[in-house]
Design a protein around this motif. Sequence first.
Motif, mmCIF file in Angstrom:
data_model
loop_
_atom_site.group_PDB
_atom_site.id
_atom_site.type_symbol
_atom_site.label_atom_id
_atom_site.label_comp_id
_atom_site.label_asym_id
_atom_site.label_seq_id
_atom_site.Cartn_x
_atom_site.Cartn_y
_atom_site.Cartn_z
ATOM 1 N N UNK A 277 -2.793 14.363 5.846
ATOM 2 C CA UNK A 277 -3.244 14.131 4.604
ATOM 3 C C UNK A 277 -2.858 12.659 3.927
ATOM 4 N N UNK A 278 -1.657 12.271 4.082
ATOM 5 C CA UNK A 278 -1.253 10.924 4.034
ATOM 6 C C UNK A 278 -1.940 9.963 4.567
ATOM 7 N N UNK A 279 -2.207 10.031 5.936
ATOM 8 C CA UNK A 279 -2.769 9.054 6.748
ATOM 9 C C UNK A 279 -4.226 9.227 6.236
ATOM 10 N N UNK A 280 -4.925 9.795 5.843
ATOM 11 C CA UNK A 280 -6.164 9.844 5.534
ATOM 12 C C UNK A 280 -6.406 9.418 4.067
ATOM 13 N N UNK A 281 -5.490 9.684 3.308
ATOM 14 C CA UNK A 281 -5.585 9.075 1.928
ATOM 15 C C UNK A 281 -5.392 7.387 1.975
ATOM 16 N N UNK A 282 -4.473 6.861 2.904
ATOM 17 C CA UNK A 282 -4.399 5.436 3.168
ATOM 18 C C UNK A 282 -5.314 4.853 3.509
ATOM 19 N N UNK B 226 -6.657 -3.596 12.121
ATOM 20 C CA UNK B 226 -5.486 -3.427 12.465
ATOM 21 C C UNK B 226 -4.698 -2.687 11.704
ATOM 22 N N UNK B 227 -4.701 -2.787 10.553
ATOM 23 C CA UNK B 227 -3.995 -2.060 9.368
ATOM 24 C C UNK B 227 -4.326 -0.585 9.428
ATOM 25 N N UNK B 228 -5.593 -0.048 9.992
ATOM 26 C CA UNK B 228 -5.906 1.329 10.011
ATOM 27 C C UNK B 228 -5.246 1.853 11.273
ATOM 28 N N UNK B 229 -5.237 1.005 12.274
ATOM 29 C CA UNK B 229 -4.780 1.276 13.626
ATOM 30 C C UNK B 229 -3.259 1.551 13.618
ATOM 31 N N UNK C 288 0.856 -1.173 0.036
ATOM 32 C CA UNK C 288 0.035 0.144 0.095
ATOM 33 C C UNK C 288 0.835 1.217 0.094
ATOM 34 N N UNK C 289 1.786 1.338 0.720
ATOM 35 C CA UNK C 289 2.705 2.440 1.001
ATOM 36 C C UNK C 289 3.539 2.811 -0.119
ATOM 37 N N UNK C 290 3.890 1.364 -0.722
ATOM 38 C CA UNK C 290 4.749 1.636 -2.331
ATOM 39 C C UNK C 290 3.599 1.994 -3.240
ATOM 40 N N UNK C 291 2.368 1.641 -3.468
ATOM 41 C CA UNK C 291 1.394 1.953 -4.421
ATOM 42 C C UNK C 291 0.981 3.272 -4.184
ATOM 43 N N UNK C 292 0.808 3.890 -3.018
ATOM 44 C CA UNK C 292 0.246 5.104 -2.912
ATOM 45 C C UNK C 292 1.240 6.192 -2.247
ATOM 46 N N UNK D 74 -12.380 2.229 1.261
ATOM 47 C CA UNK D 74 -13.092 1.932 -0.320
ATOM 48 C C UNK D 74 -12.880 0.644 -0.867
ATOM 49 N N UNK D 75 -11.810 0.410 -0.601
ATOM 50 C CA UNK D 75 -11.725 -1.264 -1.003
ATOM 51 C C UNK D 75 -12.507 -2.028 -0.326
ATOM 52 N N UNK D 76 -12.577 -1.972 0.860
ATOM 53 C CA UNK D 76 -13.434 -2.725 1.751
ATOM 54 C C UNK D 76 -14.826 -2.912 1.257
ATOM 55 N N UNK D 77 -15.487 -1.224 1.122
ATOM 56 C CA UNK D 77 -16.570 -1.293 0.677
ATOM 57 C C UNK D 77 -17.077 -1.968 -0.421
ATOM 58 N N UNK D 78 -15.961 -1.721 -1.482
ATOM 59 C CA UNK D 78 -16.331 -2.257 -2.696
ATOM 60 C C UNK D 78 -16.449 -3.864 -2.690
ATOM 61 N N UNK D 79 -15.978 -4.480 -1.473
ATOM 62 C CA UNK D 79 -15.908 -5.922 -1.331
ATOM 63 C C UNK D 79 -16.858 -6.554 -0.364
ATOM 64 N N UNK D 80 -17.622 -5.456 0.194
ATOM 65 C CA UNK D 80 -18.651 -6.059 1.319
ATOM 66 C C UNK D 80 -19.407 -7.020 0.889
ATOM 67 N N UNK D 81 -20.082 -7.229 -0.301
ATOM 68 C CA UNK D 81 -20.849 -8.149 -0.664
ATOM 69 C C UNK D 81 -20.291 -9.852 -0.507
ATOM 70 N N UNK D 82 -19.023 -9.831 -0.663
ATOM 71 C CA UNK D 82 -18.482 -11.029 -0.636
ATOM 72 C C UNK D 82 -18.544 -11.936 0.690
ATOM 73 N N UNK D 83 -18.970 -11.100 1.788
ATOM 74 C CA UNK D 83 -19.218 -11.705 2.963
ATOM 75 C C UNK D 83 -20.341 -12.881 3.063
ATOM 76 N N UNK D 84 -21.144 -12.722 2.316
ATOM 77 C CA UNK D 84 -22.324 -13.983 2.188
ATOM 78 C C UNK D 84 -21.722 -15.018 1.801
ATOM 79 N N UNK D 85 -20.625 -15.312 1.056
ATOM 80 C CA UNK D 85 -20.199 -16.449 0.333
ATOM 81 C C UNK D 85 -19.070 -17.001 1.163
#
Length: 173
Positions: free
Chosen positions: A86-91, A123-126, A73-77, A97-108
């Motif tokens: 600002x950098x903290x907020x972007x990360x 933990x990563x955010x923390x 993540x740090x290399x990509x962004x 955003x990635x998590x929200x994009x994949x929320x529906x996967x939890x039903x499977x």
Amino acid sequence: MDFTRIIELASYTLPAIVTGFVAYSFFELHIKNNDKKRNFLLNREYQKQSLPIRLQAYERMTLYLERINLTKLLIRIAPISNEKHDYENILIDQIENEFEHNLAQQIYMSDESWTIITTAKNSTIQIIRKTAMSDRVDSADKLREVILNDLLEKQSPSNAALAYIKNEVSELW
């Protein structure tokens, strides 16, 4: 009615009752076996159709965990300004955003897998937030450097979650 008449009646009735009981038992067993067979075939068909979808969900969540791996993540962004907040907020926004994009996967997925993925995300955010609040960090580049140095000493949360997911997928076979 005399005794011979009762014996004659019983000699006709008793075989009919025994035959009826045997026929009833046979048909009951036959129906149960057919139900079991039908349920087995339905379950097999369901698994045949659902397994690819479940595997796709695990693949997507594996990709998510790879994308939120702090090293990658740090290399990509790259930071767009020198401000650490600002950098903290972007990360963090990228992770959310990635998590929200994949929320529906939890039903499977199993509840345990989803909980571990959510824990890895949190933990990563923390880690990002704790490091940004540190006195050692005064710029976005320093935030990047400190997080990467800390990861040399310990495992990323997404790596532990990936190990769990790989183990669970291997049990699907």
